[in-house]
Motif scaffolding. Structure first.
Motif, PDB file in Angstrom:
ATOM      1  N   LEU A 188      -8.753   3.654   6.299  1.00  0.00           N
ATOM      2  CA  LEU A 188      -8.808   2.306   6.868  1.00  0.00           C
ATOM      3  C   LEU A 188      -9.582   1.401   5.913  1.00  0.00           C
ATOM      4  CD1 LEU A 188      -7.974   0.919   9.615  1.00  0.00           C
ATOM      5  CD2 LEU A 188     -10.350   1.208  10.284  1.00  0.00           C
ATOM      6  N   ASP A 189      -8.894   0.420   5.346  1.00  0.00           N
ATOM      7  CA  ASP A 189      -9.486  -0.503   4.383  1.00  0.00           C
ATOM      8  C   ASP A 189      -9.687  -1.857   5.054  1.00  0.00           C
ATOM      9  OD1 ASP A 189     -10.125  -2.217   2.312  1.00  0.00           O
ATOM     10  OD2 ASP A 189      -8.647  -1.409   0.918  1.00  0.00           O
ATOM     11  N   LEU A 190     -10.944  -2.152   5.402  1.00  0.00           N
ATOM     12  CA  LEU A 190     -11.237  -3.388   6.117  1.00  0.00           C
ATOM     13  C   LEU A 190     -11.176  -4.617   5.212  1.00  0.00           C
ATOM     14  CD1 LEU A 190     -14.226  -2.305   8.404  1.00  0.00           C
ATOM     15  CD2 LEU A 190     -11.792  -2.352   8.945  1.00  0.00           C
ATOM     16  N   THR A 191     -11.358  -4.407   3.922  1.00  0.00           N
ATOM     17  CA  THR A 191     -11.316  -5.529   2.984  1.00  0.00           C
ATOM     18  C   THR A 191      -9.896  -6.051   2.816  1.00  0.00           C
ATOM     19  OG1 THR A 191     -13.218  -4.653   1.784  1.00  0.00           O
ATOM     20  CG2 THR A 191     -11.855  -6.285   0.645  1.00  0.00           C
ATOM     21  N   ASN A 192      -8.972  -5.127   2.555  1.00  0.00           N
ATOM     22  CA  ASN A 192      -7.572  -5.512   2.320  1.00  0.00           C
ATOM     23  C   ASN A 192      -6.718  -5.460   3.571  1.00  0.00           C
ATOM     24  OD1 ASN A 192      -7.861  -5.877  -0.567  1.00  0.00           O
ATOM     25  ND2 ASN A 192      -8.093  -3.652  -0.675  1.00  0.00           N
ATOM     26  N   THR A 224      -5.595  -2.911   5.355  1.00  0.00           N
ATOM     27  CA  THR A 224      -4.504  -1.939   5.294  1.00  0.00           C
ATOM     28  C   THR A 224      -4.969  -0.611   5.878  1.00  0.00           C
ATOM     29  OG1 THR A 224      -5.103  -1.270   3.044  1.00  0.00           O
ATOM     30  CG2 THR A 224      -3.392  -2.968   3.273  1.00  0.00           C
ATOM     31  N   ILE A 225      -4.044   0.082   6.503  1.00  0.00           N
ATOM     32  CA  ILE A 225      -4.298   1.415   7.030  1.00  0.00           C
ATOM     33  C   ILE A 225      -3.249   2.349   6.444  1.00  0.00           C
ATOM     34  CG2 ILE A 225      -2.960   0.928   9.137  1.00  0.00           C
ATOM     35  CD1 ILE A 225      -4.850   2.895  10.588  1.00  0.00           C
ATOM     36  N   LYS A 226      -3.713   3.498   5.941  1.00  0.00           N
ATOM     37  CA  LYS A 226      -2.810   4.476   5.348  1.00  0.00           C
ATOM     38  C   LYS A 226      -2.864   5.759   6.158  1.00  0.00           C
ATOM     39  CE  LYS A 226      -1.468   6.652   0.993  1.00  0.00           C
ATOM     40  NZ  LYS A 226      -1.730   6.780  -0.458  1.00  0.00           N
ATOM     41  N   LEU A 227      -1.706   6.249   6.570  1.00  0.00           N
ATOM     42  CA  LEU A 227      -1.586   7.505   7.295  1.00  0.00           C
ATOM     43  C   LEU A 227      -1.142   8.558   6.293  1.00  0.00           C
ATOM     44  CD1 LEU A 227       0.297   6.141  10.435  1.00  0.00           C
ATOM     45  CD2 LEU A 227      -2.163   6.272  10.048  1.00  0.00           C
ATOM     46  N   ILE A 228      -1.931   9.620   6.172  1.00  0.00           N
ATOM     47  CA  ILE A 228      -1.742  10.603   5.103  1.00  0.00           C
ATOM     48  C   ILE A 228      -1.399  11.970   5.704  1.00  0.00           C
ATOM     49  CG2 ILE A 228      -2.850  11.700   3.111  1.00  0.00           C
ATOM     50  CD1 ILE A 228      -4.839   9.230   3.222  1.00  0.00           C
ATOM     51  N   SER A 229      -0.227  12.502   5.345  1.00  0.00           N
ATOM     52  CA  SER A 229       0.226  13.768   5.927  1.00  0.00           C
ATOM     53  C   SER A 229      -0.366  14.981   5.216  1.00  0.00           C
ATOM     54  CB  SER A 229       1.748  13.856   5.885  1.00  0.00           C
ATOM     55  OG  SER A 229       2.186  14.020   4.557  1.00  0.00           O
ATOM     56  N   SER A 259       3.645  16.550   3.200  1.00  0.00           N
ATOM     57  CA  SER A 259       4.971  16.033   2.868  1.00  0.00           C
ATOM     58  C   SER A 259       4.825  14.617   2.321  1.00  0.00           C
ATOM     59  CB  SER A 259       5.872  16.039   4.109  1.00  0.00           C
ATOM     60  OG  SER A 259       5.381  15.121   5.070  1.00  0.00           O
ATOM     61  N   SER A 260       5.958  13.995   2.079  1.00  0.00           N
ATOM     62  CA  SER A 260       5.937  12.633   1.512  1.00  0.00           C
ATOM     63  C   SER A 260       6.060  11.574   2.603  1.00  0.00           C
ATOM     64  CB  SER A 260       7.080  12.481   0.503  1.00  0.00           C
ATOM     65  OG  SER A 260       8.315  12.731   1.148  1.00  0.00           O
ATOM     66  N   THR A 261       5.523  11.879   3.786  1.00  0.00           N
ATOM     67  CA  THR A 261       5.626  10.930   4.897  1.00  0.00           C
ATOM     68  C   THR A 261       4.339  10.127   5.069  1.00  0.00           C
ATOM     69  OG1 THR A 261       4.976  12.680   6.443  1.00  0.00           O
ATOM     70  CG2 THR A 261       7.342  12.273   6.163  1.00  0.00           C
ATOM     71  N   ASP A 262       3.735   9.715   3.960  1.00  0.00           N
ATOM     72  CA  ASP A 262       2.579   8.823   4.027  1.00  0.00           C
ATOM     73  C   ASP A 262       3.080   7.399   4.253  1.00  0.00           C
ATOM     74  OD1 ASP A 262       1.212  11.091   3.406  1.00  0.00           O
ATOM     75  OD2 ASP A 262       0.578  10.451   1.416  1.00  0.00           O
ATOM     76  N   PHE A 263       2.365   6.668   5.094  1.00  0.00           N
ATOM     77  CA  PHE A 263       2.748   5.290   5.384  1.00  0.00           C
ATOM     78  C   PHE A 263       1.532   4.389   5.251  1.00  0.00           C
ATOM     79  CE2 PHE A 263       5.790   7.816   7.876  1.00  0.00           C
ATOM     80  CZ  PHE A 263       6.982   7.294   7.396  1.00  0.00           C
ATOM     81  N   THR A 264       1.775   3.180   4.741  1.00  0.00           N
ATOM     82  CA  THR A 264       0.719   2.168   4.649  1.00  0.00           C
ATOM     83  C   THR A 264       1.177   0.912   5.383  1.00  0.00           C
ATOM     84  OG1 THR A 264      -0.005   3.026   2.505  1.00  0.00           O
ATOM     85  CG2 THR A 264      -0.714   0.804   3.092  1.00  0.00           C
ATOM     86  N   TYR A 265       0.319   0.387   6.240  1.00  0.00           N
ATOM     87  CA  TYR A 265       0.635  -0.799   7.028  1.00  0.00           C
ATOM     88  C   TYR A 265      -0.492  -1.810   6.887  1.00  0.00           C
ATOM     89  CZ  TYR A 265       3.703   2.475   9.542  1.00  0.00           C
ATOM     90  OH  TYR A 265       4.645   3.430   9.875  1.00  0.00           O
ATOM     91  N   SER A 266      -0.151  -3.076   6.985  1.00  0.00           N
ATOM     92  CA  SER A 266      -1.178  -4.097   7.171  1.00  0.00           C
ATOM     93  C   SER A 266      -1.546  -4.112   8.649  1.00  0.00           C
ATOM     94  CB  SER A 266      -0.670  -5.469   6.715  1.00  0.00           C
ATOM     95  OG  SER A 266       0.471  -5.851   7.445  1.00  0.00           O
TER      96      SER A 266
END
Length: 200
Positions: free
Chosen positions: A82-86, A88-93, A96-103
């Protein structure tokens, strides 16, 4: 002889006063802007099942979920960044290659993400800054409508998504109300699961 004595006394007085007058408050800690979380545990927060032919309601125990969602005990993502500056939140598996990044944005403790296909923010979970914990919310939705004499064939809808599900999310789609569940095979099922993460 008197002058050196007075000079020494004045020097000691100045040092003493200097120590007393220069009291500095401890600086406030700077807010942490990046949080790394790791999955620790989960909890099923209730399962609701309606079945035909009278739309009977029940609350089956957790083992019932295995028929619809065999991997519910483990989240798809072992870690969350969880990046409070930018914002963005990144979900890391990690497997596998199912990592997702969302604003995202935070309202109270609720974390709302922006998904590509929707205009409305999606509720993903809760961030507790005081305890440095994150709760990821996932929900299963399952609906089955048996074939009808009117020509409508068998319809099955199953979905696992972020957030939580309530009665209003399920009825009004295949069935307007439970009384529309007139076949013995008709089903409406949902469950809400919370995945608890702690900071690394």
């Amino acid at each position: 002889m008197k002058y050196p004595f007075y000079a020494a006394m004045i020097s000691l007085s100045m040092i003493s006063c200097g120590n007393n007058d220069n009291t500095i408050d401890d600086p406030k800690p700077i807010d942490k802007e990046m949080y790394q979380f790791e999955f620790k545990s989960y909890a099923v927060k209730g399962t609701t099942l309606y079945t035909g032919s009278f739309g009977s309601k029940s609350n089956p125990d957790e083992s019932y979920l295995n028929k619809y969602w065999s991997m519910y005990q483990e989240p798809a993502w072992k870690k969350i960044s969880l990046d409070l500056t930018n914002k963005t939140i990144k979900l890391i598996s990690e497997t596998s290659s199912t990592d997702f990044t969302y604003s995202f944005k935070i309202e109270n403790d609720s974390v709302l993400i922006k998904e590509n296909n929707t205009n409305k923010p999606t509720y993903i979970g809760d961030f507790n800054k005081e305890n440095s914990t994150f709760t990821l919310k996932r929900t299963l939705q399952y609906m089955k409508r048996e074939s009808r004499e009117s020509g409508n064939g068998l319809t099955v809808v199953q979905n696992v998504s972020f957030g939580t599900t309530q009665y209003d999310n399920m009825f009004g789609i295949l069935f307007i109300t439970p009384s529309d569940m007139t076949k013995s095979g008709d089903q409406v099922l949902w469950t809400n699961i919370e995945y608890y993460y702690k900071k690394l």
